[in-house]
Scaffold this motif. Structure first.
Motif, PDB file in Angstrom:
ATOM      1  N   UNK A 218       0.682  -1.058  -0.068  1.00 52.74           N
ATOM      2  CA  UNK A 218      -0.017  -0.094   0.183  1.00 52.74           C
ATOM      3  C   UNK A 218       0.744   1.214  -0.099  1.00 52.74           C
ATOM      4  N   UNK A 219       1.880   1.137   0.494  1.00 56.05           N
ATOM      5  CA  UNK A 219       3.036   2.309   0.391  1.00 56.05           C
ATOM      6  C   UNK A 219       3.877   2.545  -0.658  1.00 56.05           C
ATOM      7  N   UNK A 220       3.861   1.820  -1.645  1.00 56.78           N
ATOM      8  CA  UNK A 220       4.707   1.486  -2.704  1.00 56.78           C
ATOM      9  C   UNK A 220       4.979   2.984  -3.230  1.00 56.78           C
ATOM     10  N   UNK A 221       6.062   3.590  -3.413  1.00 55.32           N
ATOM     11  CA  UNK A 221       6.384   4.889  -4.157  1.00 55.32           C
ATOM     12  C   UNK A 221       7.651   5.007  -5.143  1.00 55.32           C
ATOM     13  N   UNK A 222       8.480   4.006  -4.995  1.00 55.04           N
ATOM     14  CA  UNK A 222       9.666   3.988  -5.929  1.00 55.04           C
ATOM     15  C   UNK A 222      10.678   2.721  -5.751  1.00 55.04           C
ATOM     16  N   UNK A 223      11.352   2.479  -6.828  1.00 52.66           N
ATOM     17  CA  UNK A 223      12.105   1.404  -6.950  1.00 52.66           C
ATOM     18  C   UNK A 223      13.616   1.717  -7.407  1.00 52.66           C
ATOM     19  N   UNK A 224      14.704   1.295  -6.577  1.00 53.21           N
ATOM     20  CA  UNK A 224      15.946   1.323  -7.015  1.00 53.21           C
ATOM     21  C   UNK A 224      16.632   0.016  -7.390  1.00 53.21           C
ATOM     22  N   UNK A 225      17.032  -0.375  -8.544  1.00 53.99           N
ATOM     23  CA  UNK A 225      17.923  -1.649  -8.683  1.00 53.99           C
ATOM     24  C   UNK A 225      19.380  -1.329  -8.700  1.00 53.99           C
ATOM     25  N   UNK A 226      20.023  -1.959  -7.559  1.00 58.98           N
ATOM     26  CA  UNK A 226      21.429  -1.676  -7.714  1.00 58.98           C
ATOM     27  C   UNK A 226      22.277  -2.961  -8.274  1.00 58.98           C
ATOM     28  N   UNK A 227      22.846  -2.461  -9.464  1.00 60.36           N
ATOM     29  CA  UNK A 227      23.476  -3.374 -10.231  1.00 60.36           C
ATOM     30  C   UNK A 227      24.954  -3.291 -10.030  1.00 60.36           C
ATOM     31  N   UNK A 228      25.569  -2.551  -9.147  1.00 60.33           N
ATOM     32  CA  UNK A 228      26.938  -2.304  -8.954  1.00 60.33           C
ATOM     33  C   UNK A 228      27.822  -3.583  -8.560  1.00 60.33           C
ATOM     34  N   UNK A 229      27.346  -4.536  -8.085  1.00 59.76           N
ATOM     35  CA  UNK A 229      27.833  -5.782  -7.554  1.00 59.76           C
ATOM     36  C   UNK A 229      27.326  -6.860  -8.711  1.00 59.76           C
ATOM     37  N   UNK A 230      26.731  -6.710  -9.614  1.00 60.00           N
ATOM     38  CA  UNK A 230      26.381  -7.760 -10.729  1.00 60.00           C
ATOM     39  C   UNK A 230      27.326  -8.016 -11.733  1.00 60.00           C
ATOM     40  N   UNK A 231      27.808  -9.319 -11.833  1.00 58.37           N
ATOM     41  CA  UNK A 231      28.547  -9.486 -12.902  1.00 58.37           C
ATOM     42  C   UNK A 231      28.057  -9.832 -14.341  1.00 58.37           C
ATOM     43  N   UNK A 232      26.858 -10.492 -14.332  1.00 60.85           N
ATOM     44  CA  UNK A 232      25.938 -10.746 -15.436  1.00 60.85           C
ATOM     45  C   UNK A 232      24.587 -10.862 -14.934  1.00 60.85           C
ATOM     46  N   UNK A 233      23.592 -10.549 -16.118  1.00 58.47           N
ATOM     47  CA  UNK A 233      22.408 -10.640 -16.058  1.00 58.47           C
ATOM     48  C   UNK A 233      21.632 -11.310 -17.084  1.00 58.47           C
ATOM     49  N   UNK A 234      20.951 -12.269 -16.969  1.00 58.55           N
ATOM     50  CA  UNK A 234      20.448 -13.199 -18.273  1.00 58.55           C
ATOM     51  C   UNK A 234      19.076 -12.521 -18.774  1.00 58.55           C
ATOM     52  N   UNK A 235      18.695 -12.893 -19.793  1.00 54.92           N
ATOM     53  CA  UNK A 235      17.543 -12.224 -20.377  1.00 54.92           C
ATOM     54  C   UNK A 235      16.256 -12.404 -19.601  1.00 54.92           C
ATOM     55  N   UNK A 236      16.128 -13.525 -18.981  1.00 56.64           N
ATOM     56  CA  UNK A 236      15.189 -13.729 -18.143  1.00 56.64           C
ATOM     57  C   UNK A 236      14.910 -12.656 -17.059  1.00 56.64           C
ATOM     58  N   UNK A 237      16.038 -12.429 -16.372  1.00 54.25           N
ATOM     59  CA  UNK A 237      15.898 -11.398 -15.547  1.00 54.25           C
ATOM     60  C   UNK A 237      15.952 -10.163 -16.110  1.00 54.25           C
ATOM     61  N   UNK A 238      16.394  -9.868 -17.250  1.00 53.41           N
ATOM     62  CA  UNK A 238      16.139  -8.311 -17.917  1.00 53.41           C
ATOM     63  C   UNK A 238      14.570  -8.472 -18.270  1.00 53.41           C
ATOM     64  N   UNK A 239      14.019  -9.462 -18.624  1.00 54.81           N
ATOM     65  CA  UNK A 239      12.554  -9.500 -18.947  1.00 54.81           C
ATOM     66  C   UNK A 239      11.919  -9.167 -17.553  1.00 54.81           C
TER      67      UNK A 239
END
Length: 160
Positions: A42-63
């Motif tokens: 009920x209190x959703x207002x914003x989202x931050x996705x921190x990828x600073x420690x990601x080495x790789x992201x597959x296409x399913x995750x991108x989707x």
């Protein structure tokens, strides 16, 4: 191959997802469930996705990230913010067209106390018009006085 993880936090309606290592299909069920939980909050207002420690992201995750952006725009009319400091990850996001559905920044967040306002949204005239129309319709539904006050404006917006 390093094992990936996704960390999650929420404070005052701001949700943070931190991707670490190789984020792949095996994490997607948990990610999708978390996305649903965020948008049911009920209190959703914003989202931050921190990828600073990601080495790789597959296409399913991108989707699923794209899904998150679409839902965010539908629920609150704002684009989520992605933080990336790795040129390869940034290149991947740009190749997917993510600069159109996310605010992509390259400055890592050092601490929650250091957070700044999210970047302003560049929206088309059509999107702004839809938001104005929606807002005034909501106001009109509140009471008869508002209905009378905003009827002409809403009619004009609907015609154009």
């Amino acid at each position: 191959m390093s094992c990936g993880t996704i960390k999650f936090a929420e404070q005052d309606g701001t949700f943070v997802l931190k991707f670490i290592g190789e984020v792949r299909l095996t994490l997607c069920s948990a990610l999708d469930a978390t996305i649903q939980r965020m948008f049911n909050s009920s209190n959703f207002s914003s989202i931050v996705i921190d990828l600073t420690e990601a080495q790789s992201i597959d296409s399913t995750t991108l989707g699923l990230m794209a899904k998150l952006s679409i839902l965010s725009r539908q629920k609150i009319g704002l684009l989520p913010t992605v933080v990336t400091t790795h040129p390869d990850i940034t290149r991947l996001l740009n190749s997917m067209g993510f600069e159109q559905v996310f605010n992509i920044i390259d400055q890592p967040m050092t601490c929650p106390e250091c957070l700044e306002d999210l970047p302003s949204q560049d929206q088309s005239e059509e999107v702004v018009k839809a938001k104005v129309l929606e807002a005034h319709r909501i106001l009109m539904d509140l009471n008869e006085s508002n209905r009378e006050a905003f009827r002409d404006l809403v009619s004009a917006l609907e015609r154009n």
